[in-house]
Motif scaffolding. Sequence first.
Motif, mmCIF file in Angstrom:
data_model
loop_
_atom_site.group_PDB
_atom_site.id
_atom_site.type_symbol
_atom_site.label_atom_id
_atom_site.label_comp_id
_atom_site.label_asym_id
_atom_site.label_seq_id
_atom_site.Cartn_x
_atom_site.Cartn_y
_atom_site.Cartn_z
ATOM 1 N N HIS A 113 -11.432 9.660 -3.761
ATOM 2 C CA HIS A 113 -11.024 8.285 -4.001
ATOM 3 C C HIS A 113 -9.093 8.244 -3.812
ATOM 4 C CE1 HIS A 113 -13.545 6.992 -7.070
ATOM 5 N NE2 HIS A 113 -14.274 7.966 -6.178
ATOM 6 N N LEU A 114 -8.698 9.210 -2.329
ATOM 7 C CA LEU A 114 -7.302 8.232 -1.656
ATOM 8 C C LEU A 114 -7.677 7.107 -0.929
ATOM 9 C CD1 LEU A 114 -6.172 12.094 -0.428
ATOM 10 C CD2 LEU A 114 -5.964 10.969 -2.561
ATOM 11 N N LEU A 115 -6.419 6.696 -0.565
ATOM 12 C CA LEU A 115 -6.221 5.238 -0.175
ATOM 13 C C LEU A 115 -5.987 5.695 1.476
ATOM 14 C CD1 LEU A 115 -4.570 3.119 -3.098
ATOM 15 C CD2 LEU A 115 -6.318 3.071 -2.921
ATOM 16 N N PRO A 116 -7.142 5.069 2.292
ATOM 17 C CA PRO A 116 -7.156 5.839 3.520
ATOM 18 C C PRO A 116 -6.037 5.290 4.894
ATOM 19 C CG PRO A 116 -8.494 3.758 2.857
ATOM 20 C CD PRO A 116 -8.475 4.167 1.442
ATOM 21 N N LEU A 117 -5.595 4.136 4.092
ATOM 22 C CA LEU A 117 -4.745 3.581 4.550
ATOM 23 C C LEU A 117 -2.743 3.688 4.218
ATOM 24 C CD1 LEU A 117 -6.096 -0.387 5.161
ATOM 25 C CD2 LEU A 117 -5.989 1.868 7.243
ATOM 26 N N LEU A 118 -2.853 4.323 3.100
ATOM 27 C CA LEU A 118 -2.092 4.551 2.980
ATOM 28 C C LEU A 118 -1.793 6.608 3.797
ATOM 29 C CD1 LEU A 118 -1.238 3.503 -0.849
ATOM 30 C CD2 LEU A 118 -0.853 2.517 1.344
ATOM 31 N N THR A 119 -0.265 7.415 3.688
ATOM 32 C CA THR A 119 -0.100 8.436 3.558
ATOM 33 C C THR A 119 0.026 8.908 2.062
ATOM 34 O OG1 THR A 119 1.767 8.191 3.140
ATOM 35 C CG2 THR A 119 2.081 7.572 5.366
ATOM 36 N N VAL A 120 -0.121 10.531 2.891
ATOM 37 C CA VAL A 120 0.027 11.646 1.565
ATOM 38 C C VAL A 120 0.934 10.738 0.577
ATOM 39 C CG1 VAL A 120 0.696 13.467 1.134
ATOM 40 C CG2 VAL A 120 -0.950 13.488 2.981
ATOM 41 N N ASN A 172 0.314 7.511 -1.465
ATOM 42 C CA ASN A 172 -1.120 8.006 -2.217
ATOM 43 C C ASN A 172 -0.266 8.567 -4.060
ATOM 44 O OD1 ASN A 172 -3.800 7.265 -1.768
ATOM 45 N ND2 ASN A 172 -3.302 7.851 -0.043
ATOM 46 N N VAL A 173 0.600 9.722 -3.181
ATOM 47 C CA VAL A 173 1.018 10.474 -4.801
ATOM 48 C C VAL A 173 1.491 8.907 -5.876
ATOM 49 C CG1 VAL A 173 1.823 12.097 -5.603
ATOM 50 C CG2 VAL A 173 0.255 12.282 -3.867
ATOM 51 N N MET A 174 2.067 8.243 -4.584
ATOM 52 C CA MET A 174 3.507 6.612 -5.254
ATOM 53 C C MET A 174 3.381 7.140 -5.497
ATOM 54 S SD MET A 174 6.270 7.049 -1.971
ATOM 55 C CE MET A 174 7.481 5.986 -3.172
ATOM 56 N N TYR A 175 1.486 5.914 -5.291
ATOM 57 C CA TYR A 175 1.070 4.391 -6.071
ATOM 58 C C TYR A 175 0.936 4.261 -7.476
ATOM 59 C CZ TYR A 175 -2.272 1.075 -6.405
ATOM 60 O OH TYR A 175 -2.804 -0.016 -6.610
ATOM 61 N N PRO A 176 0.538 5.768 -8.440
ATOM 62 C CA PRO A 176 0.149 5.210 -9.406
ATOM 63 C C PRO A 176 1.948 5.667 -10.356
ATOM 64 C CG PRO A 176 -0.906 7.390 -9.012
ATOM 65 C CD PRO A 176 -0.098 6.605 -8.244
ATOM 66 N N LEU A 206 3.101 15.293 4.603
ATOM 67 C CA LEU A 206 3.594 13.840 3.444
ATOM 68 C C LEU A 206 3.042 13.358 4.100
ATOM 69 C CD1 LEU A 206 6.447 15.213 2.103
ATOM 70 C CD2 LEU A 206 4.202 14.974 0.984
ATOM 71 N N ARG A 207 3.316 13.113 6.240
ATOM 72 C CA ARG A 207 3.258 11.350 6.610
ATOM 73 C C ARG A 207 1.554 11.862 7.123
ATOM 74 N NH1 ARG A 207 8.491 13.629 6.641
ATOM 75 N NH2 ARG A 207 7.529 14.804 8.808
ATOM 76 N N ARG A 208 0.940 11.773 6.656
ATOM 77 C CA ARG A 208 -0.626 12.478 6.852
ATOM 78 C C ARG A 208 -1.146 11.251 6.602
ATOM 79 N NH1 ARG A 208 -1.836 18.736 8.936
ATOM 80 N NH2 ARG A 208 0.046 18.695 10.724
ATOM 81 N N TYR A 209 -2.113 11.493 6.683
ATOM 82 C CA TYR A 209 -3.120 9.819 5.684
ATOM 83 C C TYR A 209 -4.543 10.886 5.858
ATOM 84 C CZ TYR A 209 -0.537 6.068 7.851
ATOM 85 O OH TYR A 209 0.127 4.844 8.757
ATOM 86 N N PRO A 210 -4.867 10.459 4.982
ATOM 87 C CA PRO A 210 -6.259 11.334 4.181
ATOM 88 C C PRO A 210 -7.134 12.126 5.192
ATOM 89 C CG PRO A 210 -5.569 9.553 2.847
ATOM 90 C CD PRO A 210 -5.200 8.813 4.215
ATOM 91 N N GLU A 212 -7.717 19.772 1.197
ATOM 92 C CA GLU A 212 -6.671 19.455 1.064
ATOM 93 C C GLU A 212 -5.988 18.253 0.562
ATOM 94 O OE1 GLU A 212 -4.555 21.215 5.270
ATOM 95 O OE2 GLU A 212 -5.440 19.892 5.318
ATOM 96 N N ARG A 213 -7.253 17.450 0.824
ATOM 97 C CA ARG A 213 -7.114 16.096 0.206
ATOM 98 C C ARG A 213 -7.491 16.082 -1.810
ATOM 99 N NH1 ARG A 213 -12.039 12.732 3.638
ATOM 100 N NH2 ARG A 213 -11.989 15.087 4.693
ATOM 101 N N GLN A 214 -8.244 17.344 -1.964
ATOM 102 C CA GLN A 214 -8.564 17.682 -3.590
ATOM 103 C C GLN A 214 -7.354 17.756 -3.876
ATOM 104 O OE1 GLN A 214 -9.459 16.146 -5.860
ATOM 105 N NE2 GLN A 214 -11.698 16.806 -5.152
#
Length: 220
Positions: free
Chosen positions: A92-99, A102-106, A135-139, A146-148
């Motif tokens: 459930h990572l957001l595909p258009l956000l970088t790594v 995604n972690v910053m979002y919540p 950090l700057r890669r997309y899911p 790595e995604r988990q």
Amino acid sequence: MGILELKDVRYQYRNPYQTVEALRGVSHSFGCGMLYALVGASGSGKSTLLSLMAGLDLPTGGEITFDGQPTSGMDLNRYRRENVAVIYQSFHLLPLLTVQENVMYPMELIGAKAPEAREKAKMLVLRMGLEESQLRRYPSMLSGGERQRVAIARALGTPARVILADEPTGNLDSENTRNVMNILLRLAHEEGYCVIVVTHDPEVASMADEVVRMVDGKLE
């Protein structure tokens, strides 16, 4: 008393034609510093129970308490943002956000300023064993393992002390399964999280401190 308490929890699915008893009086205590495996056949009530503990709905009977307070008296949106973190099989990572994003979002959802969230996200991602360059890669540019790890880092960005993991290793090979489970075990044993893992995998269940087995909506 555990941080998360189930007291005679019941849940019914109703439609015009039938009523299904998904949970039939489940009582259990989940404490900090422990990793629990919630196991059982499909249809046994595991997913329903997880969704109630995550605050996605309320029991139709009995109660769930977090830190002594019934979830029925809480703002469930706030409860989900601040008290429990859910990790999913499909990440459930957001595909258009970088790594990092995604972690910053919540964190930003609960009011963290962007510079603070960015630095904390970086620290959490590196702590999960990923490289700074990722950090700057997309899911889509990461492996399943790595995604988990990114999903776990995202969960740690909130104040939540309860981590609910729904088949977190279901899409992973055996090596990544062990790596993810070792991370979750360290979070429980070394940092005092309450970690509850729903799983069909006997190897995952064998690594837990306690196995909670469900059969037909009850604890065995």
